[in-house]
Design a protein around this motif. Structure first.
Motif, PDB file in Angstrom:
ATOM      1  N   LEU A  38      42.075  39.100  41.700  1.00 36.17           N
ATOM      2  CA  LEU A  38      42.914  38.139  40.989  1.00 36.17           C
ATOM      3  C   LEU A  38      42.779  36.747  41.612  1.00 36.17           C
ATOM      4  O   LEU A  38      42.669  35.748  40.894  1.00 36.17           O
ATOM      5  N   ALA A  39      42.760  36.678  42.934  1.00 35.96           N
ATOM      6  CA  ALA A  39      42.601  35.398  43.625  1.00 35.96           C
ATOM      7  C   ALA A  39      41.220  34.793  43.339  1.00 35.96           C
ATOM      8  O   ALA A  39      41.102  33.586  43.097  1.00 35.96           O
ATOM      9  N   LYS A  40      40.190  35.637  43.344  1.00 33.28           N
ATOM     10  CA  LYS A  40      38.839  35.141  43.043  1.00 33.28           C
ATOM     11  C   LYS A  40      38.749  34.629  41.611  1.00 33.28           C
ATOM     12  O   LYS A  40      38.100  33.621  41.348  1.00 33.28           O
ATOM     13  N   THR A  46      38.419  32.220  35.662  1.00 34.09           N
ATOM     14  CA  THR A  46      38.127  33.275  34.694  1.00 34.09           C
ATOM     15  C   THR A  46      39.289  34.263  34.668  1.00 34.09           C
ATOM     16  O   THR A  46      39.993  34.422  35.664  1.00 34.09           O
ATOM     17  N   PRO A  47      39.495  34.926  33.546  1.00 35.93           N
ATOM     18  CA  PRO A  47      40.584  35.916  33.498  1.00 35.93           C
ATOM     19  C   PRO A  47      40.186  37.208  34.217  1.00 35.93           C
ATOM     20  O   PRO A  47      39.027  37.607  34.222  1.00 35.93           O
ATOM     21  N   PHE A  48      41.158  37.838  34.858  1.00 39.72           N
ATOM     22  CA  PHE A  48      40.951  39.135  35.501  1.00 39.72           C
ATOM     23  C   PHE A  48      41.873  40.129  34.815  1.00 39.72           C
ATOM     24  O   PHE A  48      43.095  39.958  34.835  1.00 39.72           O
ATOM     25  N   VAL A  49      41.300  41.127  34.183  1.00 39.61           N
ATOM     26  CA  VAL A  49      42.081  42.092  33.426  1.00 39.61           C
ATOM     27  C   VAL A  49      41.749  43.501  33.908  1.00 39.61           C
ATOM     28  O   VAL A  49      40.594  43.904  33.949  1.00 39.61           O
ATOM     29  N   ILE A  73      49.475  42.303  36.296  1.00 38.03           N
ATOM     30  CA  ILE A  73      49.364  42.179  37.742  1.00 38.03           C
ATOM     31  C   ILE A  73      50.048  40.882  38.164  1.00 38.03           C
ATOM     32  O   ILE A  73      49.694  39.811  37.689  1.00 38.03           O
ATOM     33  N   ARG A  74      51.025  41.003  39.037  1.00 39.94           N
ATOM     34  CA  ARG A  74      51.721  39.826  39.550  1.00 39.94           C
ATOM     35  C   ARG A  74      51.077  39.388  40.855  1.00 39.94           C
ATOM     36  O   ARG A  74      50.663  40.216  41.667  1.00 39.94           O
ATOM     37  N   GLY A 112      40.869  30.863  52.161  1.00 39.04           N
ATOM     38  CA  GLY A 112      41.617  31.476  53.254  1.00 39.04           C
ATOM     39  C   GLY A 112      42.507  32.609  52.765  1.00 39.04           C
ATOM     40  O   GLY A 112      42.716  33.587  53.480  1.00 39.04           O
ATOM     41  N   LEU A 113      43.030  32.447  51.549  1.00 37.59           N
ATOM     42  CA  LEU A 113      43.848  33.505  50.944  1.00 37.59           C
ATOM     43  C   LEU A 113      43.015  34.766  50.742  1.00 37.59           C
ATOM     44  O   LEU A 113      43.449  35.867  51.093  1.00 37.59           O
ATOM     45  N   ILE A 114      41.824  34.600  50.208  1.00 35.46           N
ATOM     46  CA  ILE A 114      40.943  35.755  49.981  1.00 35.46           C
ATOM     47  C   ILE A 114      40.573  36.405  51.309  1.00 35.46           C
ATOM     48  O   ILE A 114      40.597  37.635  51.445  1.00 35.46           O
TER      49      ILE A 114
END
Length: 146
Positions: A38-40, A46-49, A73-74, A112-114
């Protein structure tokens, strides 16, 4: 020489049940994978589903059938007062305490989050957070009892 002789054959059997700690570890690891993806996708724009199956009853025929729907997904991350991104790890609805009194990781950038999520995922897979996961699981189950 036969074809099977080229393989390494063993007597290993599939376990009949998975220990609870391993099950919880795998569950949290898969949720962390979703957060990483989701972070990427947010970075790439792009959407992540992720899809899941839901059982739906047809009104006309009365038969049940499986329908594939997108899973909601939150995000586990948020911005703090200083404007930096912080991420909290959740097991169900309970936030896991990563260290004594510390519930989140502060990150400077999206990369950094990833990196932080991947580090937490590897710590979960190595079993470093087993006691915290067990505590969160017990607290989560308390909410279901009456």
């Amino acid at each position: 020489m036969s074809t099977l002789e080229t393989l390494k054959l063993t007597t290993a059997k599939k376990p009949t049940h998975i220990p609870a700690v391993v099950f919880r570890r795998n569950k949290l690891s898969s949720k962390l994978w979703e957060q990483i993806q989701l972070a990427k996708s947010h970075i790439d724009g792009t959407p992540f589903v992720v899809t899941k199956f839901k059982s739906v009853k047809d009104k006309e025929t009365g038969l049940r059938r499986q329908v594939e729907i997108p899973k909601r997904i939150r995000e586990w991350w948020f911005k703090n007062e200083a404007g930096k991104v912080c991420v909290s790890v959740k097991y169900g609805t309970k936030v896991i305490e990563l260290a004594k009194g510390k519930h989140s990781v502060e990150c400077d950038t999206a990369q950094g989050l990833i990196k932080a999520l991947e580090t937490i995922k590897s710590a979960v897979e190595l079993g470093e957070l087993d006691t915290q996961i067990a505590t969160a699981s017990v607290n989560l189950r308390k909410g279901f009892g009456k």
